[in-house]
Design a protein around this motif. Structure first.
Motif, PDB file in Angstrom:
ATOM      1  N   LEU A  89     -10.827 -31.853  49.847  1.00 15.14           N
ATOM      2  CA  LEU A  89     -11.617 -33.062  49.577  1.00 15.14           C
ATOM      3  C   LEU A  89     -12.716 -33.218  50.625  1.00 15.14           C
ATOM      4  O   LEU A  89     -13.864 -33.502  50.299  1.00 15.14           O
ATOM      5  N   MET A 141      -4.602 -40.768  50.720  1.00 16.66           N
ATOM      6  CA  MET A 141      -5.728 -39.982  51.230  1.00 16.66           C
ATOM      7  C   MET A 141      -6.419 -40.696  52.391  1.00 16.66           C
ATOM      8  O   MET A 141      -6.650 -40.104  53.445  1.00 16.66           O
ATOM      9  N   LEU A 172     -16.682 -37.182  53.774  1.00 18.37           N
ATOM     10  CA  LEU A 172     -15.610 -37.992  53.225  1.00 18.37           C
ATOM     11  C   LEU A 172     -14.496 -38.243  54.241  1.00 18.37           C
ATOM     12  O   LEU A 172     -13.555 -38.966  53.969  1.00 18.37           O
ATOM     13  N   VAL A 193     -12.582 -39.926  57.197  1.00 20.34           N
ATOM     14  CA  VAL A 193     -12.580 -41.273  57.767  1.00 20.34           C
ATOM     15  C   VAL A 193     -12.393 -41.128  59.272  1.00 20.34           C
ATOM     16  O   VAL A 193     -11.277 -41.067  59.770  1.00 20.34           O
ATOM     17  N   GLY A 231     -14.449 -47.079  54.191  1.00 21.58           N
ATOM     18  CA  GLY A 231     -15.865 -46.751  54.017  1.00 21.58           C
ATOM     19  C   GLY A 231     -16.298 -46.497  52.590  1.00 21.58           C
ATOM     20  O   GLY A 231     -17.451 -46.124  52.349  1.00 21.58           O
ATOM     21  N   GLY A 254     -10.618 -37.068  39.678  1.00 22.07           N
ATOM     22  CA  GLY A 254     -11.277 -38.319  40.069  1.00 22.07           C
ATOM     23  C   GLY A 254     -10.508 -39.523  39.547  1.00 22.07           C
ATOM     24  O   GLY A 254     -10.648 -40.619  40.062  1.00 22.07           O
ATOM     25  N   VAL A 313      -9.091 -39.067  54.615  1.00 20.72           N
ATOM     26  CA  VAL A 313     -10.227 -38.522  53.879  1.00 20.72           C
ATOM     27  C   VAL A 313     -10.375 -39.361  52.604  1.00 20.72           C
ATOM     28  O   VAL A 313      -9.385 -39.777  52.006  1.00 20.72           O
ATOM     29  N   LEU A 314     -11.620 -39.655  52.255  1.00 18.12           N
ATOM     30  CA  LEU A 314     -11.856 -40.465  51.054  1.00 18.12           C
ATOM     31  C   LEU A 314     -11.719 -39.602  49.802  1.00 18.12           C
ATOM     32  O   LEU A 314     -12.230 -38.483  49.769  1.00 18.12           O
ATOM     33  N   PRO A 315     -11.048 -40.114  48.766  1.00 16.50           N
ATOM     34  CA  PRO A 315     -10.970 -39.353  47.521  1.00 16.50           C
ATOM     35  C   PRO A 315     -12.289 -39.388  46.754  1.00 16.50           C
ATOM     36  O   PRO A 315     -12.518 -38.593  45.857  1.00 16.50           O
ATOM     37  N   GLY A 316     -13.162 -40.332  47.110  1.00 15.85           N
ATOM     38  CA  GLY A 316     -14.456 -40.471  46.460  1.00 15.85           C
ATOM     39  C   GLY A 316     -15.217 -41.559  47.174  1.00 15.85           C
ATOM     40  O   GLY A 316     -14.717 -42.162  48.124  1.00 15.85           O
ATOM     41  N   GLU A 317     -16.444 -41.808  46.713  1.00 21.82           N
ATOM     42  CA  GLU A 317     -17.269 -42.805  47.406  1.00 21.82           C
ATOM     43  C   GLU A 317     -17.457 -44.087  46.617  1.00 21.82           C
ATOM     44  O   GLU A 317     -17.695 -45.137  47.191  1.00 21.82           O
TER      45      GLU A 317
END
Lengths: 383, 107
Positions: B42, A145, B3, B5, A177, A135, A151-155
């Protein structure tokens, strides 16, 4: 052993620019690149670049990357992908490991007449309690990422560092996002351009200057970050700790030139914090202290992609000249134009400091060359 | 929340919809064809790639471009595969790496 006229190590903006410039004038050029696709970090730069139109400003990094790859193909530049230059030894020999980690790799040794090292940089880390927890990552990793892998590494993100990378990646994380909870900056002032900073403050993201992260907490992954205020001596002020609920801590604490290959081949380096640390000396042709070995882009001092492009061009032109593909008159004209553009890019409060640092580096290279020549004269006189 | 996008103001819609099946620590899951192993993990909520040799601490994504080796995993029986720069393939078997990934290096 394979023989090549020109080998460029690294297919980012500077390496591709060097390759295109040399190849379009007739040189046989091979680019070795460690990635699945050349273009370096350009394909994650989805924002528009700064500068005048001569510097392709207003163009997004991804589009510059596509253009460079098209030009490279047009001029017959050969590109080896998944190929890592793992060694550089005298006399201008490159050890290249080819293949993915899941494949059986193959080692090739290439001997080159001219070598351009465009190895780029790595992200600096910041160490704090819990910094190894999953993280915690480089801001560049987070950017890769979202913009390349989508793709999101986290929110919920905490960004460390308010240079342009920290500011831009924060904004891009929001575009993808994610919720950027805060940005901390150890210095009393925001490091990057105001225009990037306002984009994220307008969105309501607090920027805490004179703050740093002191701890990442969580069971096997980041669940909380503790930040605190710093005093004039950069020491944490007791009692100012704040706990933020985040799952990602992205670190944008600058970059460090990847100089290992240059050092292996005996290129002289100097240490300059303004350029990111140890950098190889180079002259106005981007040639290192070792004849025939050129250094361009972030390895020659951390700057921007647009300066990297121009430096790559300089090396490509100088190589075409050295290999007699163009006259010295033509080369001089092309190089002068490139230097003019570089000067234009190295203006303003951020650029000027780098310009000064680069001028000192050029002077040091001249001095090193002078002493090497004296050495030679003394040696031949002794013989 | 996924997660992934899918929609992006600049990059547009992610049209890559061809999926492959991979197995991660014995569990079957979907990945986008050709995406990096790490990205697929992920997207499936997995952020630990390996545990360190001595202290057995978890590690995950750190540099994302193959420089740091923190995301190394055992892929099709081969240890130390940097998952951030290795694309998935149909039927790939991926395991969390313990230590050096050799036999005997277990949790």
């Amino acid at each position: 052993m394979i023989k090549k006229e020109v080998v460029v190590i690294g297919g980012g903006p500077s390496g591709l620019a060097a390759a295109i410039e040399a190849a379009q004038r007739g040189a046989e050029v091979l680019v070795v690149d460690s990635n699945l696709k050349a273009g370096g970090q350009l394909f994650k730069q989805i924002h528009k670049f700064f500068g005048s139109s001569a510097h392709r400003s207003g163009t997004r990094g991804i589009d510059i990357g596509t253009e460079l790859l098209e030009e490279a193909e047009k001029y017959g530049v050969e590109i080896w992908l998944n190929s890592v230059a793992i060694g550089l030894f005298q006399e201008k020999k490159i050890a290249v490991e080819r293949g993915l980690d899941v494949e059986d790799k193959k080692l090739e040794i290439i001997e080159a007449e001219k070598i351009v090292i465009a190895s780029g940089a790595s992200e600096n880390a910041v160490r704090f309690k819990g910094w190894t927890l999953p993280g915690v990552m480089g801001a560049g990793a987070a950017q890769t990422m979202i913009n390349v892998n989508r793709v999101l590494p986290g929110e919920r993100i905490l960004m460390i560092g308010s240079g342009n990378v920290g500011l831009i990646v924060s904004y891009q994380l929001m575009q993808a996002g994610a919720d950027v909870v805060a940005l901390v900056e150890a210095a009393p002032k925001i490091g990057g351009y105001g225009v990037h900073a306002s984009k994220i403050t307008r969105a309501g993201v607090p920027i805490y200057t004179k703050h740093t992260v002191i701890e990442a907490r969580g069971d096997k992954r980041v669940e909380e970050a503790v930040i605190c205020e710093l005093d004039e001596k950069w020491q944490p002020v007791a009692g100012t700790e704040k706990t933020l609920k985040v799952d990602t801590i992205a670190i944008a604490a600058g970059l460090k030139p990847l100089v290992e290959l240059a050092v292996m081949h005996g290129c002289e380096c100097i240490f300059d914090p303004l350029l990111g640390g140890w950098v190889p000396l180079h002259d106005k042709n981007m040639e290192s202290t070792y004849p025939g070995i050129y250094v361009v882009g972030d390895i020659a001092g951390i700057e921007e992609a647009n300066t990297a492009l121009e430096e790559g061009k300089l090396a490509g032109i100088a190589i075409a000249e050295a290999l007699d593909y163009i006259s010295s008159e033509e080369a001089k004209k092309l190089k002068d134009e490139t230097w003019e553009r570089l000067k234009g890019l190295r203006m303003g409060p951020f650029g000027e400091k780098r310009m000064l640092a680069k001028e000192q580096l050029l002077a040091a290279a001249e001095a090193a060359k002078g002493s090497a020549e004296e050495h030679q004269i003394a040696a031949s006189a002794g013989a | 929340m996924s997660l992934r996008v899918k929609e992006h103001v600049i990059l547009g819609e992610d049209r890559a919809d061809e999926m492959v099946e991979i197995t991660v620590d014995g569990q079957k899951m979907k990945a986008k064809k050709g995406e990096m192993i790490l990205a697929a993990l992920l997207a499936n909520g997995i952020i630990i790639n390996r545990y360190t040799v001595k202290r057995k601490e978890p590690r995950g994504l750190f540099c994302g471009i193959g420089q740091c080796t923190d995301c190394a995993m055992v892929v099709d029986g081969k240890p130390n595969v940097r998952t951030c720069i290795t694309p998935v393939k149909e039927g790939m078997v991926i395991e969390t790496q313990h230590g050096t990934g050799k036999r005997g290096d277990k949790e």
